[in-house]
Design an enzyme around this catalytic site. Structure first.
Site, PDB file in Angstrom:
ATOM      1  N   SER A 136      44.026  27.560  42.120  1.00 48.07           N
ATOM      2  CA  SER A 136      43.377  28.718  41.500  1.00 48.07           C
ATOM      3  C   SER A 136      43.767  28.996  40.052  1.00 48.07           C
ATOM      4  O   SER A 136      43.167  29.846  39.401  1.00 48.07           O
ATOM      5  CB  SER A 136      43.645  29.975  42.327  1.00 48.07           C
ATOM      6  N   LYS A 186      45.674  39.277  36.164  1.00 50.73           N
ATOM      7  CA  LYS A 186      44.776  39.030  37.300  1.00 50.73           C
ATOM      8  C   LYS A 186      44.867  40.229  38.229  1.00 50.73           C
ATOM      9  O   LYS A 186      45.962  40.755  38.478  1.00 50.73           O
ATOM     10  CB  LYS A 186      45.199  37.740  38.027  1.00 50.73           C
ATOM     11  N   SER A 196      40.440  30.666  41.962  1.00 48.85           N
ATOM     12  CA  SER A 196      40.101  32.070  42.006  1.00 48.85           C
ATOM     13  C   SER A 196      40.425  32.854  40.732  1.00 48.85           C
ATOM     14  O   SER A 196      39.913  33.948  40.552  1.00 48.85           O
ATOM     15  CB  SER A 196      40.847  32.723  43.170  1.00 48.85           C
TER      16      SER A 196
END
Lengths: 483, 476
Positions: free
Chosen positions: A175, A76, A151
């Site tokens: 997330s 990420k 997210s």
């Protein structure tokens, strides 16, 4: 090969039936084909990836390979990685190349894993739809008109579309779990403090926790073995003996007590999600688990308290992006204050600005007690609810989100409506507990639906055990989007 | 109208730790800009603070020395504001639960002692420096200082004159340097004072409105600034004006204070507990360990010196003006066993010379061992006080021992009775007039004769012996 699990790939590498370089090339080729459609990656660097893969092959040849050496993964884009752009999905950091590695990145490197690239995300991890990225929205591979969740949408989509076997992710209010649920993959958010936050770009420090998305619970366990561990550079990292998170995978579920919080099955839950969760409960019962009715009475208060605490911390954490030392700086400005204002006006997107303003407001003189202090008190009550509930059960089970993935653009005009969809995930972060999302079915429109499992503090091994046993008996996690 | 002055001080002491309070970067002064700022000090994305416990140790030291309460749970908070030399956009400080609360310190005002109460002392990190010169309309930022540990020591508004304020600042300065928690280098900003000043009509109970003079780095500036500010406030009030709460700066060139910002412009710092740092738990063991590492405190040492070496309170106080001075004294006194004589030399001749040269005991060219060597030769009557002074002068400019100088210059006092008798007889023979005067009752004539003997001995004859033998011969 592309569809193989992390475990299977590790086995093939160990057996010598495939090299790390071959694996990396196969994934990179697939990413090249599909990323223009899905937008799961922000940064790719074929040369760097292949150099890492060759180094892993050399390490294997030298006889010093670990269990995951040579296996590719994606990070990420908020884990700082030396020499890679670490943008956090923000224009503010579009030009920021990290000079150092996050603890998680160090651990993966030490294990010999190979970085395929950096995944897209909601800007500074703020969002539930992955529409808040400076690099554009990520598309759900099951239906490109659907949001992938956020997210960690880029990481979830990369795994779901088989662009990587596994990806790192973070979870501040859901997330990891929510995009995993919307993308039909498995996600694990560990207990707060299990994975070091060192090098994770901060959103809300007391809630942020690094974790993983993968095809299976077993792969999550293998990854957590790599990622977890005490790190003295993070004062909130918990010092405990190292453990093998895969040790309980094979344990039968007979005698398991599953708590069903009645507040999670009340008004607001869509019937098809309820049906999926009920079916999963039936499967666990079949395996010998018993079901207990539990109550988490302050669940509804998790939304207001989270949306006070997280923005408060964010407003302070994001103050460092001032255009002075790194990152975006406005091209023209009259003086210092003008430089700050233009830089931040240009560098941050709408959702980030909204949360900075909310956070600044709730910390302001005269409002602090009414908002921040009160939210902290509610947070304590929420944590106590779980302590009570875990007196009568081993794991808590419920939905991840009220509905399957909604359409891209459908909630853009109503941020509060989007916040409300976090109702089942926020409490876990406020309490600091571990949680998982496990694929458990599909909505009528073909979009995946996940099942949430919540464990007691440091109960990751038990949680992974339940998820693994569920996956042994079901095939939701092996289903793939048609691409 | 008679006005009463009310003063309180906030002192930022830089703690002398090797590394910064939340990072491993060095705190050494004077390095090239931004060479002592690591990723954490630069506030890169993703970095986290880790508390340097050595800074807490030093705060505990001060708390113990002041008789304060050490908060067993203390909390770091974020003080949020934007400034280019504040890399994170917030300063990590302590708000609700500081490490040290309460306590007191005694100040000496002539013969009187007054006790000043402390409110609190809290740990925080320093900011960097903005450099506004040499950049052609731009500002430079040096983050070497960013993250340096500070202990902000806040007094109660207990001071009623500028003299008291200066005495308090000096006493605190002595203490923090004594405790080894601050290097005391005021030019480098290791001890910076903010002074809150207000005035009120004599007899009024309520405080007047205060103005805060920021960032004074010398006791002289403190005195000048506070005096100017007090007069300014009295003038305002006597002209029928009102004092507005404000922060002001002192300009050493003009000797005046000027407004920096009013209360209306005050920041809302939006303090909240720093979620990156756990509360600091200071258990009894931690406190006990720090206690065990503490040097003897000035007050205790003063009392012990008076008792052990038979010194006056005044002498003992002078010797304990700094730890270095006290250690010097003890080393010298221990070597020669002559505490009283050593004290006289340190507080007399040595102090006068250091004062003349503007140095402290560390600058004394005669170390404690050499001083002890000199004192021993006085104690055993090898040197008269006059000769001792001569030897001391020679020692100041070289590194020879007292004995080596006595040997080299032949300065041994002559106490040999035969030799002195011979010189006395010569003097009597050579000065019949003086002898006659003495015998006629003029006592003074004896001194003239003794002077002749001393002269003949080149000052080395034991003066007491000379006088005694002279008297005997003349009255025989």
């Amino acid at each position: 090969m592309i569809n193989a699990s992390l475990k299977a790939l590790a086995g093939q590498l160990a057996a010598g039936t495939v090299s790390s370089e071959e694996l990396a090339r196969a994934y990179l080729d697939r990413i090249e084909t599909l990323n223009p459609l899905l937008n799961a990656f922000i940064s790719l660097d074929r040369d760097k990836t292949l150099a890492e893969a060759r180094a892993a092959d050399a390490r294997r040849a030298a006889g010093s390979a670990g269990p995951l050496t040579g296996v590719p993964l994606a990070h990420k884009d908020l884990f700082c990685q030396q020499g890679w752009k670490t943008s956090c999905g923000s224009r503010m950091l579009d030009n920021f190349v990290s000079p150092y590695d996050a603890h998680v990145v160090e651990q993966c490197k030490a294990a010999g894993m190979v970085t395929l690239g950096r995944t897209n995300m909601d800007e500074f991890a703020m969002g539930s739809s992955n529409e808040n990225s400076w690099y554009g929205p990520v598309k759900n591979p099951w239906d490109v008109n659907a949001i992938p969740g956020g997210s960690s949408g880029g990481s979830a989509v990369a795994v779901a579309a088989r662009l990587t076997p596994v990806a790192t992710a973070t979870d501040t209010g859901g997330s990891i779990r929510q995009p995993a649920s919307h993308c039909g993959i498995t996600g694990l958010k560990p207990t707060y403090g299990v994975v070091s936050r060192y090098g994770m770009v901060a959103f809300a420090s007391s809630l942020d926790q690094g974790g993983v998305v993968a095809q299976t619970a077993e792969d999550c366990a293998l990854m957590l073995n790599v990622m977890a561990g005490f790190d003295k550079r993070d004062s909130t990292s918990v010092e405990r003996a190292a453990e093998d998170y895969a040790r309980d995978l094979a344990r039968p579920l007979a005698g398991l007590k599953v708590g069903l919080p009645r507040e999670y099955f009340a008004e607001g839950l869509s019937p098809e999600v309820a049906r999926v969760v009920e079916a999963a409960v039936a499967e666990l019962k079949k395996q010998g688990a018993t079901v207990v009715d539990v109550s988490l009475p302050n669940t509804a208060l998790s939304i207001p308290s989270y949306y006070v605490i997280a923005p408060a911390e964010a407003s302070s954490n994001l103050s460092r992006y001032d255009g002075v030392r790194y990152g975006h700086r406005a091209a023209e400005y009259a003086d210092l204050v003008d430089m700050y204002e233009k830089t931040r006006a240009e560098g941050f997107g709408a959702e980030v600005k909204r949360r900075i303003m909310v956070g600044t407001y709730v910390l302001s003189h005269g409002y602090y007690d009414a908002y921040y202090i009160k939210a902290q008190k509610i947070r304590r009550l929420i944590a106590n609810d779980f302590v009570e509930a875990f007196k009568s059960c081993d794991v808590i089970l419920g939905p991840v989100a009220p509905t399957a993935a909604f359409d891209l653009g459908s909630m853009n005009n109503d941020p509060v409506e989007m916040y409300l969809s976090d109702i089942y995930t926020l409490s876990v972060n406020l309490a600091g507990l571990p949680g998982m999302s496990v694929p458990a079915g599909f909505a009528a429109n073909g979009r995946p639906i996940g099942l949430q499992l919540i464990g007691n503090y440091f109960g990751e091994a038990r949680l992974l055990n339940v998820a693994h046993q569920f996956q042994l008996a079901t095939d939701w996690h092996t289903q793939q989007p048609a691409l | 109208m008679k006005w009463e002055v009310v003063i309180g001080l906030e002192v930022h002491t830089q703690l002398s730790t090797v590394s910064k309070i939340f990072s491993g970067a060095s705190t050494a002064f004077g390095a090239a800009p931004n060479t002592q700022a690591c990723n954490i000090d630069l506030a890169y994305p993703g970095v986290l603070p880790v508390l340097n416990e050595a800074a807490v140790d030093k705060a505990i030291r001060l708390g113990l020395a002041l008789g304060s309460k050490i908060n067993q749970k203390n909390v770091f908070a974020r003080k949020n504001y934007f400034y280019p030399d504040l890399p994170k956009g917030y300063q990590i400080s302590q708000m609700d639960l500081p490490v040290v609360e309460g306590g007191q310190i005694a100040i000496q005002l002539g013969d009187e002692e007054k006790v000043i109460r402390l409110t609190r002392a809290h740990l925080e990190e320093d900011a960097g420096k903005s450099l506004h010169e040499d950049f052609h309309g731009l500002s430079g930022i040096d983050l070497n200082r960013a993250g340096t540990p500070l202990l902000e020591i806040v007094s109660e508004p207990d001071m009623r004159s500028v003299e008291e304020a200066v005495a308090y600042a000096r006493a605190l300065y002595t203490l923090v340097t004594w405790l080894g928690i601050c290097d005391g280098n005021m030019q480098e900003g290791s001890f910076r004072m903010d002074v809150n000043v207000s005035v009120r009509p004599q007899g009024q109970e309520a405080f007047g409105t205060r103005r805060e003079i920021k960032n004074l780095n010398s006791f002289r500036f403190l005195e000048q600034a506070a005096k100017y500010e007090i007069q300014w406030q009295i003038d305002q009030l006597e002209d029928g004006g009102k004092i507005q709460q404000a922060t002001v700066l002192f300009d050493p060139d003009t000797g005046e204070t000027r407004m920096m910002r009013s209360k209306e412009d005050a920041h809302d710092y939006r303090y909240f507990p720093d979620p990156d740092l756990l509360p600091v738990r200071i258990g009894d063991e931690w406190i006990a360990r720090v206690k065990g590492e503490m040097p003897e405190l000035p007050e205790q040492m003063k009392a012990r010196f008076a008792e052990q070496y038979g010194l006056s309170a005044y002498d003992a106080a002078l010797l304990t003006a700094s730890l270095a001075q006290a250690r010097y004294f003890e080393a010298a006194a221990g070597d020669c066993g002559q505490g009283k004589l050593v004290a006289n030399w340190i507080n007399g001749e040595i102090a006068a010379r250091l004062n003349r040269d503007g140095g402290d005991i560390a600058a004394c060219p005669i170390g404690p061992q050499r001083l002890a060597g000199l004192v021993m030769r006085i104690a055993d009557a090898t040197l008269s006080s006059k000769l001792a002074k001569q030897v001391f002068d020679a020692m100041w400019d070289c590194d020879l021992s007292a004995d080596a100088i006595i040997e080299r210059d032949g300065l041994k006092q002559v106490s040999d009775v035969g030799a002195i008798e011979k010189m006395v007889e010569d003097a009597i023979a050579a000065n019949p007039k003086a002898v006659e005067e003495f015998r006629a009752g003029k006592e003074k004539a004896l001194n003239a004769l003794a002077g002749q003997v001393m002269k003949a001995s080149k000052g080395k004859a034991n003066p007491a012996q000379v006088l005694e033998i002279l008297k005997n011969k003349l009255t025989a």
